[in-house]
Write a protein that holds these residues in place. Structure first.
Motif, PDB file in Angstrom:
ATOM      1  N   TRP A  64       6.420   2.772  -3.573  1.00 17.45           N
ATOM      2  CA  TRP A  64       5.389   2.091  -2.781  1.00 17.45           C
ATOM      3  C   TRP A  64       5.987   1.083  -1.812  1.00 17.45           C
ATOM      4  CZ3 TRP A  64       0.435   2.636  -1.553  1.00 17.45           C
ATOM      5  CH2 TRP A  64      -0.199   1.568  -0.931  1.00 17.45           C
ATOM      6  N   ALA A  65       6.863   0.210  -2.289  1.00 16.22           N
ATOM      7  CA  ALA A  65       7.413  -0.851  -1.446  1.00 16.22           C
ATOM      8  C   ALA A  65       8.177  -0.276  -0.255  1.00 16.22           C
ATOM      9  CB  ALA A  65       8.327  -1.754  -2.277  1.00 16.22           C
ATOM     10  N   ALA A  66       9.087   0.663  -0.519  1.00 17.49           N
ATOM     11  CA  ALA A  66       9.902   1.249   0.557  1.00 17.49           C
ATOM     12  C   ALA A  66       9.035   2.045   1.527  1.00 17.49           C
ATOM     13  CB  ALA A  66      10.985   2.137  -0.046  1.00 17.49           C
ATOM     14  N   ASN A  67       8.038   2.770   0.992  1.00 14.30           N
ATOM     15  CA  ASN A  67       7.175   3.571   1.860  1.00 14.30           C
ATOM     16  C   ASN A  67       6.309   2.690   2.751  1.00 14.30           C
ATOM     17  OD1 ASN A  67       8.173   5.970   0.875  1.00 14.30           O
ATOM     18  ND2 ASN A  67       6.523   6.286  -0.589  1.00 14.30           N
ATOM     19  N   LEU A  68       5.813   1.597   2.195  1.00 16.86           N
ATOM     20  CA  LEU A  68       5.001   0.678   2.987  1.00 16.86           C
ATOM     21  C   LEU A  68       5.803   0.125   4.161  1.00 16.86           C
ATOM     22  CD1 LEU A  68       2.562  -1.065   3.599  1.00 16.86           C
ATOM     23  CD2 LEU A  68       3.276  -2.633   1.774  1.00 16.86           C
TER      24      LEU A  68
ATOM     25  N   VAL B 193      -5.501   1.526  -2.005  1.00 18.90           N
ATOM     26  CA  VAL B 193      -6.410   2.446  -1.321  1.00 18.90           C
ATOM     27  C   VAL B 193      -6.564   2.053   0.149  1.00 18.90           C
ATOM     28  CG1 VAL B 193      -8.785   3.301  -1.215  1.00 18.90           C
ATOM     29  CG2 VAL B 193      -7.646   3.052  -3.431  1.00 18.90           C
ATOM     30  N   LEU B 194      -6.708   0.761   0.413  1.00 23.45           N
ATOM     31  CA  LEU B 194      -6.866   0.277   1.778  1.00 23.45           C
ATOM     32  C   LEU B 194      -5.648   0.598   2.636  1.00 23.45           C
ATOM     33  CD1 LEU B 194      -8.565  -1.427   3.801  1.00 23.45           C
ATOM     34  CD2 LEU B 194      -7.336  -3.440   2.941  1.00 23.45           C
ATOM     35  N   ILE B 195      -4.464   0.330   2.089  1.00 26.06           N
ATOM     36  CA  ILE B 195      -3.220   0.540   2.856  1.00 26.06           C
ATOM     37  C   ILE B 195      -2.949   2.022   3.070  1.00 26.06           C
ATOM     38  CG2 ILE B 195      -0.710   0.251   2.784  1.00 26.06           C
ATOM     39  CD1 ILE B 195      -1.238  -2.433   1.309  1.00 26.06           C
ATOM     40  N   SER B 196      -3.069   2.827   2.020  1.00 26.30           N
ATOM     41  CA  SER B 196      -2.816   4.264   2.168  1.00 26.30           C
ATOM     42  C   SER B 196      -3.821   4.892   3.125  1.00 26.30           C
ATOM     43  CB  SER B 196      -2.858   4.966   0.808  1.00 26.30           C
ATOM     44  OG  SER B 196      -4.166   4.919   0.251  1.00 26.30           O
ATOM     45  N   GLY B 197      -5.064   4.386   3.105  1.00 26.49           N
ATOM     46  CA  GLY B 197      -6.071   4.901   4.034  1.00 26.49           C
ATOM     47  C   GLY B 197      -5.737   4.567   5.477  1.00 26.49           C
ATOM     48  N   TYR B 198      -5.207   3.371   5.700  1.00 29.41           N
ATOM     49  CA  TYR B 198      -4.834   2.982   7.063  1.00 29.41           C
ATOM     50  C   TYR B 198      -3.734   3.885   7.604  1.00 29.41           C
ATOM     51  CZ  TYR B 198      -2.649   0.464  10.875  1.00 29.41           C
ATOM     52  OH  TYR B 198      -2.080   0.141  12.089  1.00 29.41           O
TER      53      TYR B 198
ATOM     54  N   ASP C 220      -1.422   9.219  -3.869  1.00 30.92           N
ATOM     55  CA  ASP C 220      -0.489   9.769  -4.844  1.00 30.92           C
ATOM     56  C   ASP C 220       0.869  10.052  -4.204  1.00 30.92           C
ATOM     57  OD1 ASP C 220      -0.060  10.967  -7.595  1.00 30.92           O
ATOM     58  OD2 ASP C 220       0.343  12.735  -6.360  1.00 30.92           O
ATOM     59  N   VAL C 221       0.850  10.572  -2.978  1.00 29.17           N
ATOM     60  CA  VAL C 221       2.093  10.857  -2.251  1.00 29.17           C
ATOM     61  C   VAL C 221       2.812   9.558  -1.914  1.00 29.17           C
ATOM     62  CG1 VAL C 221       3.055  11.789  -0.105  1.00 29.17           C
ATOM     63  CG2 VAL C 221       1.257  13.036  -1.321  1.00 29.17           C
ATOM     64  N   MET C 222       2.066   8.565  -1.477  1.00 28.67           N
ATOM     65  CA  MET C 222       2.686   7.300  -1.062  1.00 28.67           C
ATOM     66  C   MET C 222       3.341   6.580  -2.227  1.00 28.67           C
ATOM     67  SD  MET C 222       1.070   4.596   1.556  1.00 28.67           S
ATOM     68  CE  MET C 222       1.923   3.077   2.019  1.00 28.67           C
ATOM     69  N   ILE C 223       2.809   6.778  -3.423  1.00 26.92           N
ATOM     70  CA  ILE C 223       3.383   6.136  -4.602  1.00 26.92           C
ATOM     71  C   ILE C 223       4.576   6.914  -5.146  1.00 26.92           C
ATOM     72  CG2 ILE C 223       2.959   5.582  -7.034  1.00 26.92           C
ATOM     73  CD1 ILE C 223       0.093   4.863  -6.256  1.00 26.92           C
ATOM     74  N   LYS C 224       4.479   8.234  -5.188  1.00 23.54           N
ATOM     75  CA  LYS C 224       5.436   9.043  -5.934  1.00 23.54           C
ATOM     76  C   LYS C 224       6.466   9.788  -5.084  1.00 23.54           C
ATOM     77  CE  LYS C 224       2.144   9.893  -9.693  1.00 23.54           C
ATOM     78  NZ  LYS C 224       1.406  10.919 -10.466  1.00 23.54           N
ATOM     79  N   THR C 225       6.342   9.745  -3.758  1.00 19.80           N
ATOM     80  CA  THR C 225       7.244  10.498  -2.887  1.00 19.80           C
ATOM     81  C   THR C 225       8.067   9.555  -2.025  1.00 19.80           C
ATOM     82  OG1 THR C 225       5.684  12.342  -2.788  1.00 19.80           O
ATOM     83  CG2 THR C 225       7.403  12.284  -1.101  1.00 19.80           C
ATOM     84  N   ASP C 226       9.364   9.818  -1.951  1.00 19.31           N
ATOM     85  CA  ASP C 226      10.239   9.039  -1.075  1.00 19.31           C
ATOM     86  C   ASP C 226      10.050   9.545   0.348  1.00 19.31           C
ATOM     87  OD1 ASP C 226      12.200   7.671   0.238  1.00 19.31           O
ATOM     88  OD2 ASP C 226      13.886   8.600  -0.825  1.00 19.31           O
ATOM     89  N   LEU C 227       9.231   8.857   1.118  1.00 21.49           N
ATOM     90  CA  LEU C 227       8.906   9.317   2.464  1.00 21.49           C
ATOM     91  C   LEU C 227      10.107   9.280   3.401  1.00 21.49           C
ATOM     92  CD1 LEU C 227       5.364   7.724   3.021  1.00 21.49           C
ATOM     93  CD2 LEU C 227       5.953  10.000   2.132  1.00 21.49           C
ATOM     94  N   SER C 228      11.123   8.514   3.072  1.00 18.59           N
ATOM     95  CA  SER C 228      12.315   8.458   3.922  1.00 18.59           C
ATOM     96  C   SER C 228      13.098   9.768   3.885  1.00 18.59           C
ATOM     97  CB  SER C 228      13.226   7.303   3.493  1.00 18.59           C
ATOM     98  OG  SER C 228      13.768   7.526   2.201  1.00 18.59           O
ATOM     99  N   SER C 229      12.813  10.619   2.900  1.00 21.79           N
ATOM    100  CA  SER C 229      13.503  11.903   2.791  1.00 21.79           C
ATOM    101  C   SER C 229      12.838  12.984   3.634  1.00 21.79           C
ATOM    102  CB  SER C 229      13.545  12.359   1.331  1.00 21.79           C
ATOM    103  OG  SER C 229      12.247  12.697   0.865  1.00 21.79           O
ATOM    104  N   LEU C 230      11.693  12.655   4.262  1.00 25.59           N
ATOM    105  CA  LEU C 230      10.946  13.636   5.038  1.00 25.59           C
ATOM    106  C   LEU C 230      11.285  13.542   6.519  1.00 25.59           C
ATOM    107  CD1 LEU C 230       7.388  13.380   3.428  1.00 25.59           C
ATOM    108  CD2 LEU C 230       9.401  14.627   2.629  1.00 25.59           C
ATOM    109  N   THR C 231      11.106  14.657   7.208  1.00 25.60           N
ATOM    110  CA  THR C 231      11.278  14.679   8.652  1.00 25.60           C
ATOM    111  C   THR C 231      10.023  14.112   9.321  1.00 25.60           C
ATOM    112  OG1 THR C 231      10.330  16.890   8.878  1.00 25.60           O
ATOM    113  CG2 THR C 231      12.707  16.749   8.450  1.00 25.60           C
ATOM    114  N   GLU C 232      10.144  13.816  10.608  1.00 20.98           N
ATOM    115  CA  GLU C 232       8.985  13.324  11.352  1.00 20.98           C
ATOM    116  C   GLU C 232       7.861  14.358  11.349  1.00 20.98           C
ATOM    117  OE1 GLU C 232       6.550  10.835  13.584  1.00 20.98           O
ATOM    118  OE2 GLU C 232       8.390  10.419  12.446  1.00 20.98           O
ATOM    119  N   GLU C 233       8.235  15.620  11.457  1.00 16.94           N
ATOM    120  CA  GLU C 233       7.231  16.689  11.436  1.00 16.94           C
ATOM    121  C   GLU C 233       6.475  16.702  10.105  1.00 16.94           C
ATOM    122  OE1 GLU C 233       6.925  21.571  11.899  1.00 16.94           O
ATOM    123  OE2 GLU C 233       8.851  20.559  12.108  1.00 16.94           O
TER     124      GLU C 233
END
Length: 248
Positions: free
Chosen positions: A8-12, A54-59, A65-78
């Motif tokens: 969550w922290a890193a993704n935010l 909920v407010l932050i993920s909605g924005y 669930d993805v924002m909490i459990k997935t390292d978004l830095s590992s994903l491409t821009e696409e």
């Protein structure tokens, strides 16, 4: 932050900086105190309020669930754009589909053979139980038991000394994240001229959501495919050929 909120922290922070807005600007947009945003990005808030999550993920238009459990830095821009559009990115292949299989009279899983004439239709029929059930069946000694195994036709000389026209026997890989580097694989691809390719694979899924495909024949340059273009991955077991390999 607890284990369930590991990313969550890193993704935010990633999503905020990606939008090029400050913590102060984000707090104003969400109606939250800036200190709350700072504490969450730093991981000092161990159990963020569900209302805030909920407010932050909605924005950011990212599934909670993805924002909490997935390292978004590992994903491409696409892939991030796909998530924002409401499409969950699957980096493992486990959720693309349920693999249709057939069984024999003993309830043992059959091994299907894809003849050259059926190669072109496999990409559109791979998830069709009727198409799979109509494929010829084969059996060879000493193959892994209790696994899904198929035999694919290979065209071209990019994997010499394995000859053009060979049939590669391969085992279905359920979770692509477990694919080890430099594993020879048959890949079924979504688009392009090549529907079924046989290559040595280097796994970059966690780094940038891609696979690097290499030929044994040095005349062929490696190329990269986005994981979103992959339908199936099968790991090499052996091959059958009517030709003797050219060892020169």
């Amino acid at each position: 932050m607890d284990k369930q909120s590991l990313f969550w922290a890193a993704n935010l922070k990633l999503l905020r900086t990606r939008k090029k807005i400050s913590q102060q600007q984000l707090s104003g947009l969400l109606g939250l105190n800036r200190n709350k945003i700072t504490a969450q990005e730093s991981g000092k808030t161990r159990n963020p309020r569900m209302e805030d999550l909920v407010l932050i993920s909605g924005y950011f238009k990212i599934d909670l669930d993805v924002m909490i459990k997935t390292d978004l830095s590992s994903l491409t821009e696409e892939q991030l754009l796909e998530l924002e559009a409401g499409n969950k990115t699957d980096l493992t292949g486990r959720h693309i589909r349920i693999l249709p299989i057939t069984v024999d009279n003993s309830n043992e899983e059959n091994m299907e053979f894809i003849p050259a004439r059926a190669r072109a239709g496999y990409r559109s029929g791979f998830s069709d139980p009727d198409f799979i059930s109509a494929l010829p069946k084969f059996s060879l000694p000493d193959l892994p038991r209790g696994k899904t195994i198929r035999m694919f036709p290979i065209i071209g000389n990019s994997m010499e000394p394995i000859p053009d026209g060979s049939h590669v026997i391969a085992q279905y890989l359920q979770d692509w994240s477990h694919l080890k580097d430099n594993t020879a694989c048959v890949l079924v691809l979504k688009g392009g001229e090549e529907d079924i390719v046989f290559k040595v694979v280097v796994n970059h899924i966690k780094q940038n959501g891609t696979l690097s495909l290499h030929s044994l024949n040095s005349d062929y340059e490696p190329f990269t495919v986005d994981i979103g273009e992959v339908l199936e991955i099968w790991t090499f077991i052996g091959f059958v050929s009517k030709q003797f390999p050219d060892l020169n």
